[in-house]
Write a protein that holds these residues in place. Structure first.
Motif, PDB file in Angstrom:
ATOM      1  N   GLN A   1     -24.220  60.947 -34.591  1.00 15.01           N
ATOM      2  CA  GLN A   1     -23.875  61.856 -35.654  1.00 15.01           C
ATOM      3  C   GLN A   1     -22.396  61.958 -36.132  1.00 15.01           C
TER       4      GLN A   1
ATOM      5  N   VAL B   1     -20.742  58.629 -36.894  1.00 13.83           N
ATOM      6  CA  VAL B   1     -21.363  57.524 -37.993  1.00 13.83           C
ATOM      7  C   VAL B   1     -20.971  58.378 -39.296  1.00 13.83           C
TER       8      VAL B   1
ATOM      9  N   LEU C   1     -20.028  56.650 -43.091  1.00 17.80           N
ATOM     10  CA  LEU C   1     -20.848  56.521 -44.304  1.00 17.80           C
ATOM     11  C   LEU C   1     -20.131  57.534 -45.533  1.00 17.80           C
TER      12      LEU C   1
ATOM     13  N   ASP D   1     -20.925  50.415 -45.839  1.00 22.27           N
ATOM     14  CA  ASP D   1     -22.315  49.964 -46.001  1.00 22.27           C
ATOM     15  C   ASP D   1     -22.598  49.102 -44.625  1.00 22.27           C
TER      16      ASP D   1
ATOM     17  N   LEU E   1     -22.057  48.344 -40.529  1.00 21.71           N
ATOM     18  CA  LEU E   1     -21.405  49.061 -39.136  1.00 21.71           C
ATOM     19  C   LEU E   1     -21.769  47.949 -38.185  1.00 21.71           C
TER      20      LEU E   1
ATOM     21  N   GLU F   1     -30.207  53.891 -35.986  1.00 21.91           N
ATOM     22  CA  GLU F   1     -30.960  53.586 -37.463  1.00 21.91           C
ATOM     23  C   GLU F   1     -31.646  54.845 -37.973  1.00 21.91           C
TER      24      GLU F   1
ATOM     25  N   VAL G   1     -28.602  57.009 -39.453  1.00 23.23           N
ATOM     26  CA  VAL G   1     -28.096  56.425 -40.577  1.00 23.23           C
ATOM     27  C   VAL G   1     -29.316  56.560 -41.876  1.00 23.23           C
TER      28      VAL G   1
ATOM     29  N   THR H   1     -28.098  58.848 -45.243  1.00 19.69           N
ATOM     30  CA  THR H   1     -27.970  58.085 -46.526  1.00 19.69           C
ATOM     31  C   THR H   1     -29.182  57.392 -47.243  1.00 19.69           C
TER      32      THR H   1
ATOM     33  N   VAL I   1     -27.860  50.095 -45.111  1.00 15.05           N
ATOM     34  CA  VAL I   1     -26.506  49.820 -44.356  1.00 15.05           C
ATOM     35  C   VAL I   1     -26.859  48.774 -43.190  1.00 15.05           C
TER      36      VAL I   1
ATOM     37  N   ILE J   1     -26.196  46.524 -39.798  1.00 16.28           N
ATOM     38  CA  ILE J   1     -25.587  46.831 -38.493  1.00 16.28           C
ATOM     39  C   ILE J   1     -25.690  45.574 -37.860  1.00 16.28           C
TER      40      ILE J   1
END
Length: 281
Positions: free
Chosen positions: A178, A181, A185, A190, A192, A207, A210, A214, A218, A220
């Motif tokens: 957290q 990341v 964000l 958009d 990672l 996941e 994220v 948002t 996004v 990954i």
């Protein structure tokens, strides 16, 4: 320990060496086994020296060369550096020492991430050592210049340690993710990039975080699959692919045999023999 290959065996039957600072490289090994199911694989976890992220470049080069020398006892036909930090620091030295050996490294997937990004902003999760390396920064500059994508490097101190400890879903690991990341964000990332081979093992937790943070999509990016493809290409070019027989795995570690065996079982559902290697080896 008994070597897998005898001198009478054809070159294609020789094993492939794979190493990482710990268990993170198992995320790469998974793809190698899937794409090359007949190959004999030697996995070396340098857990007695993990993490590499906080070590000097000279230390990482020394460890990488020592591991390669150990694996050469088994007359390996290729070496995979399944560690972003070791690739950045030591792959040049490895290729110079073992010039006849295919040496495949990993690097953060900046190019595929740039292609995926719609916002033009990509977050890169990696160790401090990887992000500080000349290799990473040159790659970042080249791709930024070619695509106009902005890369946001985020050092993730302690995250590889959580994976090494098997804390893939803990509150402490979630708190680290957290913290790392959220700023990416907030700056519009958009996409990672998982710039350390340990990080795919916390992908489900990532996941979730994220998804809560948002509503936008996004992407990954993991680099294990491209590494396996590159390895297959290099072996095919030299006529070294093993196309018959069952693949095997042998584990080595400078740390705990039990810990590596547990990681094989928990992360890959494998139960290969694992041997302890003295630090001096």
């Amino acid at each position: 320990m008994v070597a897998i290959q005898s001198h009478s065996q054809p070159a294609s039957d020789a094993p492939i060496g794979v190493f990482d600072s710990g268990i993170g490289g198992l995320s790469v090994l998974k793809y190698i086994r899937a794409s090359l199911p007949c190959e004999q694989l030697l996995y070396f976890a340098d857990s007695g020296y993990a993490p590499y992220g906080g070590r000097s470049e000279s230390e990482i080069v020394a460890r990488s060369l020592a591991i390669a020398e150990f694996l050469m006892q088994y007359r390996m036909k290729a070496l995979v550096v399944a560690c972003n930090t070791a690739t950045a620091a030591a792959i040049k030295a490895l290729r110079e020492r073992y010039s006849a050996l295919p040496v495949v490294g990993v690097e953060p997937g900046l190019k595929p991430a740039a292609a995926l990004s719609k916002s033009g902003t990509v977050g890169v999760l990696a160790t401090e050592r990887t992000l500080a390396s000349a290799k990473f920064n040159l790659l970042r500059e080249q791709i930024s210049a070619a695509t106009n994508v902005r890369f946001l490097p985020q050092p993730c101190k302690g995250l590889a340690d959580q994976v090494e400890k098997g804390e893939l879903h803990s509150a402490a690991t979630a708190a680290l993710l957290q913290r790392y990341v959220a700023p990416l964000l907030e700056q519009g990332a958009d996409t990672l990039v998982l710039g350390c081979t340990h990080y795919p093992f916390v992908l489900p937790l990532l996941e979730e975080i994220v998804g809560r943070a948002t509503s936008r999509s996004v992407a990954i990016v993991d680099t294990g699959e491209p590494v396996a493809r590159q390895l297959a290409r290099r072996l095919a070019e030299r006529g070294l692919l093993r196309t018959e027989g069952n693949g095997t795995v042998q584990g080595f570690t400078t740390g705990s045999e039990t810990a590596l065996s547990s990681a094989f079982a928990k992360l890959l559902n494998l139960h290969p023999p694992v041997a302890k290697v003295a630090a001096s080896d």
